[in-house]
Design a protein around this motif. Structure first.
Motif, PDB file in Angstrom:
ATOM      1  N   SER A  20       0.687  -1.077   0.159  1.00 30.41           N
ATOM      2  CA  SER A  20      -0.136  -0.210  -0.435  1.00 30.41           C
ATOM      3  C   SER A  20       1.308   0.817  -0.208  1.00 30.41           C
ATOM      4  CB  SER A  20      -0.859  -0.247   1.316  1.00 30.41           C
ATOM      5  OG  SER A  20      -1.481   1.165   1.501  1.00 30.41           O
ATOM      6  N   PHE A  21       2.044   1.246   1.055  1.00 30.25           N
ATOM      7  CA  PHE A  21       2.603   2.162   1.214  1.00 30.25           C
ATOM      8  C   PHE A  21       3.275   2.909  -0.264  1.00 30.25           C
ATOM      9  CE2 PHE A  21       6.960   4.280   2.593  1.00 30.25           C
ATOM     10  CZ  PHE A  21       6.447   5.727   2.820  1.00 30.25           C
ATOM     11  N   ILE A  24       1.776   4.383  -3.371  1.00 33.57           N
ATOM     12  CA  ILE A  24       1.207   6.378  -3.318  1.00 33.57           C
ATOM     13  C   ILE A  24       2.102   7.009  -4.046  1.00 33.57           C
ATOM     14  CG2 ILE A  24       0.859   7.884  -1.373  1.00 33.57           C
ATOM     15  CD1 ILE A  24       0.653   6.382   0.729  1.00 33.57           C
ATOM     16  N   PHE A 114      -7.538  12.924   1.455  1.00 27.83           N
ATOM     17  CA  PHE A 114      -6.418  11.835   1.845  1.00 27.83           C
ATOM     18  C   PHE A 114      -7.656  10.882   1.015  1.00 27.83           C
ATOM     19  CE2 PHE A 114      -3.945  14.961   3.529  1.00 27.83           C
ATOM     20  CZ  PHE A 114      -2.812  14.785   3.557  1.00 27.83           C
ATOM     21  N   ILE A 132      -4.525   6.860  -1.178  1.00 28.12           N
ATOM     22  CA  ILE A 132      -4.203   5.973  -0.292  1.00 28.12           C
ATOM     23  C   ILE A 132      -4.444   4.423  -0.797  1.00 28.12           C
ATOM     24  CG2 ILE A 132      -3.575   4.969   1.939  1.00 28.12           C
ATOM     25  CD1 ILE A 132      -3.249   8.463   2.807  1.00 28.12           C
ATOM     26  N   SER A 157      -0.911   3.097   6.572  1.00 29.04           N
ATOM     27  CA  SER A 157      -0.487   3.739   5.422  1.00 29.04           C
ATOM     28  C   SER A 157      -0.189   5.466   5.122  1.00 29.04           C
ATOM     29  CB  SER A 157      -1.421   3.327   3.941  1.00 29.04           C
ATOM     30  OG  SER A 157      -1.117   2.070   3.888  1.00 29.04           O
ATOM     31  N   GLN A 158      -1.572   6.065   5.717  1.00 29.16           N
ATOM     32  CA  GLN A 158      -1.697   7.106   5.926  1.00 29.16           C
ATOM     33  C   GLN A 158      -0.665   7.430   6.630  1.00 29.16           C
ATOM     34  OE1 GLN A 158      -5.015   8.621   7.704  1.00 29.16           O
ATOM     35  NE2 GLN A 158      -5.275  10.311   6.439  1.00 29.16           N
ATOM     36  N   LEU A 161       2.789   7.905   4.685  1.00 32.17           N
ATOM     37  CA  LEU A 161       2.944   8.560   3.826  1.00 32.17           C
ATOM     38  C   LEU A 161       2.811   9.991   4.849  1.00 32.17           C
ATOM     39  CD1 LEU A 161       2.375  10.147   1.503  1.00 32.17           C
ATOM     40  CD2 LEU A 161      -0.370  10.404   2.392  1.00 32.17           C
TER      41      LEU A 161
END
Length: 188
Positions: A20-21, A24, A114, A132, A157-158, A161
């Motif tokens: 996921s990361f 981005i 986001f 995301i 993930s946020q 980020l």
């Protein structure tokens, strides 16, 4: 799972977080750095666990010397043209975000949103949308699968980020860790 401490789950969590990361957009991240660096003041709004990630980000922005305010605090000033509003809704839907977005738009401030659902109507109103790619509460609508419940993958993930953005901003603004530490609260 019994007897091995859930090792398969731990590895699964790390793999999906990595995926996921790393998905981005670096281009979107650079645009976010530009928006924050160019803003007079930054305002942050979110709810639930996403709010907790945003609060951590707000703290680091303050450590970088950026004027940042958390929407809802009694000391939050009026938002104005030249300011930036950061908000989050993994699902792309949140009535309070929609109401506040109307106020932000009328002020002339810019908006960063986001979400995992950038094509939803609400994120489409933002000046910058940061996608995301992670499971949210809208799992039934095609969100990314996850071994974790609900929106945990999105929130993790946020946070990564936001820490990445802090590193990019520190470099852009010429901030050192020592300078950031000097802004850390001493009222502990």
């Amino acid at each position: 799972m019994k007897g091995n401490g859930g090792e398969a789950l731990r590895l699964g969590m790390l793999e999906e977080l990595k995926g996921s990361f790393l998905s981005i957009s670096a281009v979107e991240a650079e645009k976010l750095v530009e928006e924050i660096a160019g803003a007079k003041k930054v305002f942050i709004y979110g709810l639930g666990r996403e709010r907790l990630m945003l609060l951590a980000f707000g703290m680091r922005l303050m450590h970088l010397g950026i004027k940042v305010h958390i929407v809802g605090d009694v000391s939050t000033p009026a938002i104005e043209r030249g300011d930036l509003w950061l908000t989050s809704s993994g699902t792309g839907r949140l009535a309070t975000v929609e109401a506040l977005m109307g106020i932000v738009e009328a002020s002339g401030a810019r908006t960063v949103f986001f979400t995992a659902f950038p094509d939803a109507p609400l994120p489409q109103r933002a000046d910058l949308v940061i996608r995301i790619p992670a499971r949210t509460m809208r799992e039934d609508e095609g969100g990314t699968p996850s071994v974790q419940p609900m929106g945990s993958l999105f929130e993790q993930s946020q946070l990564l980020l936001f820490d990445w953005i802090v590193l990019l901003l520190a470099d852009r603004l010429g901030q050192t860790e020592a300078g950031m530490a000097g802004r850390h609260t001493n009222l502990e």
